[in-house]
Design an enzyme around this catalytic site. Structure first.
Site, PDB file in Angstrom:
ATOM      1  N   GLU A  81       1.684  -0.434  -4.981  1.00  0.00           N
ATOM      2  CA  GLU A  81       0.792   0.661  -5.339  1.00  0.00           C
ATOM      3  C   GLU A  81       1.672   1.899  -5.500  1.00  0.00           C
ATOM      4  O   GLU A  81       2.002   2.572  -4.531  1.00  0.00           O
ATOM      5  CB  GLU A  81      -0.258   0.897  -4.246  1.00  0.00           C
TER       6      GLU A  81
ATOM      7  N   ASP B 102       0.828  -1.207   0.000  1.00  0.00           N
ATOM      8  CA  ASP B 102       0.000   0.000   0.000  1.00  0.00           C
ATOM      9  C   ASP B 102       0.866   1.262   0.000  1.00  0.00           C
ATOM     10  O   ASP B 102       1.884   1.317   0.696  1.00  0.00           O
ATOM     11  CB  ASP B 102      -0.888  -0.011   1.258  1.00  0.00           C
TER      12      ASP B 102
HETATM   13  C1  GLC Z   1      -4.130   3.260  -0.640  1.00  0.00           C
HETATM   14  C2  GLC Z   1      -5.371   2.423  -0.543  1.00  0.00           C
HETATM   15  C3  GLC Z   1      -6.492   3.286  -0.069  1.00  0.00           C
HETATM   16  C4  GLC Z   1      -6.133   3.858   1.289  1.00  0.00           C
HETATM   17  C5  GLC Z   1      -4.781   4.566   1.270  1.00  0.00           C
HETATM   18  C6  GLC Z   1      -4.259   4.803   2.647  1.00  0.00           C
HETATM   19  O1  GLC Z   1      -4.230   4.247  -1.590  1.00  0.00           O
HETATM   20  O2  GLC Z   1      -5.642   1.803  -1.775  1.00  0.00           O
HETATM   21  O3  GLC Z   1      -7.709   2.611  -0.020  1.00  0.00           O
HETATM   22  O4  GLC Z   1      -7.110   4.772   1.691  1.00  0.00           O
HETATM   23  O5  GLC Z   1      -3.810   3.788   0.609  1.00  0.00           O
HETATM   24  O6  GLC Z   1      -3.829   3.602   3.223  1.00  0.00           O
END
Ligand code: GLC
Length: 547
Positions: free
Chosen positions: A270, A220
């Site tokens: 991500e 994440d």
């Molecule tokens: C990422 C996740 C999202 C979350 C953020 C903070 O972007 O996909 O859902 O709110 O991280 O952890």
């Protein structure tokens, strides 16, 4: 349409292969909204276990679970209180282990979601840091600072929230006068990645899940972990950026890769970065295996833009030898059929608004064609639960919204609940078959049952049937590279094969206003909609052909 489903031996064989992740179809499970096994209105592991046959029949190679750990759910589980457990609303650790094993029996691997940038404010480390007070070693695991201003009443710097559209600060002051940093909500304090204990702990967490049989980890907010220790103002224009994509991060991921390699584990990061060269650095051979393709996810429904996104994706991955990923949707963005049915068919957090009109019939036609496009491209494909059912973004009444993005924007941003509404399984059952007890945690719109699995599974023309057929037929494209074919303006056509010397299948997608002739072919594998009376491919339709 209407062709028999080819046998899916090719993908099943690949699932035993160490390189499975290079061209896998990975299904994202948002547990809270997938299936409610115990009837409390919240999806759970029992619900997922009961639906494994459905996922096997769909033909996916792996499941990515959004965070399933104990969490106060201030940000849908991205506020983790214990990285080694399962939230009681979802089940138990023993049940997760069973789920991982049962899925694997069906040839389906498991990917868990690790949230390294921040923890929940209920995490024992943060509680201890708050209790221990200023200057304590416990606070060194986070970013605590005195405030600015005569009495420390101003936040330590000017950094903006990472929830686009949020007007709220990223610093919160404790009663003892110190401020702590949280790029997201105040309930998600950022960890200090310069601290060796933070690094050690996360490597142990990775081992913990790999030991339990998971095959991969989604990381994440992967480009946000490292912070400039001086925490300088952003307005001062420091270069490099004080908290996005800092070079120190690569050392963190090299260490993670060494852990993963001991288990043949894989990573998907991500990584939202506009610069393709910087993005690709995360995918060097000793770092992450893959990262989400947000350029493709954000791309408008336009032939030139899509081709540009595909070309730049392939070009940026090639030098590092990493496979591309193709993503149309996830738990953070507007659902595909709604996005493609709007005037602006791209995705941008900054332009999300209540009441944007969408032509869902148009969006669905395009989503069907986009499914065939993504599944024909070289690399891995991510499918977000409900995408295979063509679920639209739901209008959740404002008094039922949960997402902090809505609240932190002062109510301007509709937030992400509209793509997180519990799935419909059985049209005529209570709660469309999501669960047989309490009301689902987010309300399902009137008519949700029309999208239910039981309505679609025996319908030759449904999106679910198209996805099943496409996933089964996908090995026809082989694992070779993509070659563009000459095509009229507004039409995309390419071939792929088992290797560079062969053409095994052709994908054609018509985004032009008028029907187009199919390129020369001997067979029609699949189309996303009917051809016209003269055998031409209509607008917003895709076809898979054999040469
Ligand atoms: C990422 C996740 C999202 C979350 C953020 C903070 O972007 O996909 O859902 O709110 O991280 O952890």
């Amino acid at each position: 349409m209407g062709q028999p489903t080819p046998a899916r031996t090719a993908t099943r064989t690949r699932a035993t292969d160490r390189d499975w992740w290079r061209d896998a179809v990975i299904y994202q499970v948002y547990v809270r909204s997938f299936a409610d096994g115990d009837g409390d209105g919240t999806g759970d592991l029992a619900g997922v276990r009961s639906r494994l046959p459905y996922l096997a029949q769909l033909g996916v190679d792996a499941l990515w679970f959004n965070p399933w750990y104990p969490s106060p759910m201030k940000d849908g589980g991205y506020d983790v209180a214990d990285y080694r457990g399962i939230d009681p609303a979802f089940g138990t650790l023993a049940e997760a282990e069973k789920l991982i094993a049962e899925a694997r029996e069906l040839g389906i691997r498991t990917i868990v979601d690790i949230v390294p940038n921040h923890v929940s404010d209920r995490h024992p480390w943060f509680r201890a840091a708050v209790a221990a007070g200023p200057g304590s070693p416990e606070r060194e695991l986070f970013h605590f600072r005195p405030g600015r201003g005569a009495h420390g009443e101003l936040p330590p710097n000017d950094w903006p929230s990472q929830f686009v559209g949020s007007t709220e600060p990223v610093w919160t002051r404790l009663p003892d006068g110190e401020w702590y940093l949280h790029l997201f909500t105040p309930e998600q304090p950022d960890l200090n990645w310069a601290h060796p204990v933070v690094r050690q702990e996360h490597e142990d967490i990775l081992r913990f899940w790999f030991e339990r049989g998971v095959a991969g980890v989604r990381i994440d907010s992967a480009a946000l972990l490292a912070k400039d220790p001086a925490l300088p103002d952003l307005a001062a224009g420091p270069d490099p950026h004080p908290f996005v994509d800092r070079d120190e991060l690569h050392d963190v991921y090299r260490a993670w890769r060494r852990v993963a390699d001991a288990y043949d584990g894989v990573f998907v990061g991500e990584v939202w970065l506009p610069d393709p060269e910087r993005f690709a650095r995360y995918l060097r051979p000793d770092e992450l295996h893959t990262a989400f393709n947000f350029s493709f996810l954000s791309c408008p429904w336009d032939a030139g833009r899509l081709r540009g996104s595909i070309d730049s994706t392939l070009a940026e991955h090639a030098p590092v030898g990493a496979p591309a990923t193709w993503v149309l949707c996830n738990h953070d963005v507007t659902r595909t059929v709604t996005r493609y049915g709007r005037a602006d068919t791209g995705f941008d957090f900054a332009t999300k608004a209540f009441g944007t009109p969408a032509d869902l019939a148009l969006g669905t036609r395009r989503a069907r064609a986009a499914a065939l496009l993504s599944l024909a491209l070289p690399g891995a494909v991510y499918l977000y639960q409900g995408e295979e059912l063509g679920l639209p973004e739901a209008d959740v009444p404002v008094d039922r919204l949960h997402d902090p993005m809505y609240f932190r924007s002062g109510g301007a941003d509709p937030g992400r609940d509209g793509c997180r509404v519990p799935l419909p399984w059985t049209a005529d059952a209570p709660h469309a078959g999501f669960g047989s007890g309490e009301e689902p945690w987010l309300p399902q719109p009137v008519g949700w049952g029309a999208y239910a699995v039981d309505r679609q599974q025996h319908d030759a023309d449904s999106l679910l049937t198209l996805y099943r057929r496409a996933i089964a037929a996908r090995p026809a494209f082989g694992t070779g590279p993509l070659t563009w074919l000459p095509a009229p303006e507004g039409v995309l056509a390419f071939t792929r094969g088992r290797d560079e010397s062969r053409t095994d299948a052709i994908c054609v997608l018509n985004l032009a206003a008028t029907p187009t002739e199919l390129p020369p072919h001997t067979g029609l594998l699949l189309t996303s909609g009917p051809l016209d009376d003269t055998g031409r491919l209509p607008r917003d339709t895709a076809a898979w052909l054999t040469p």
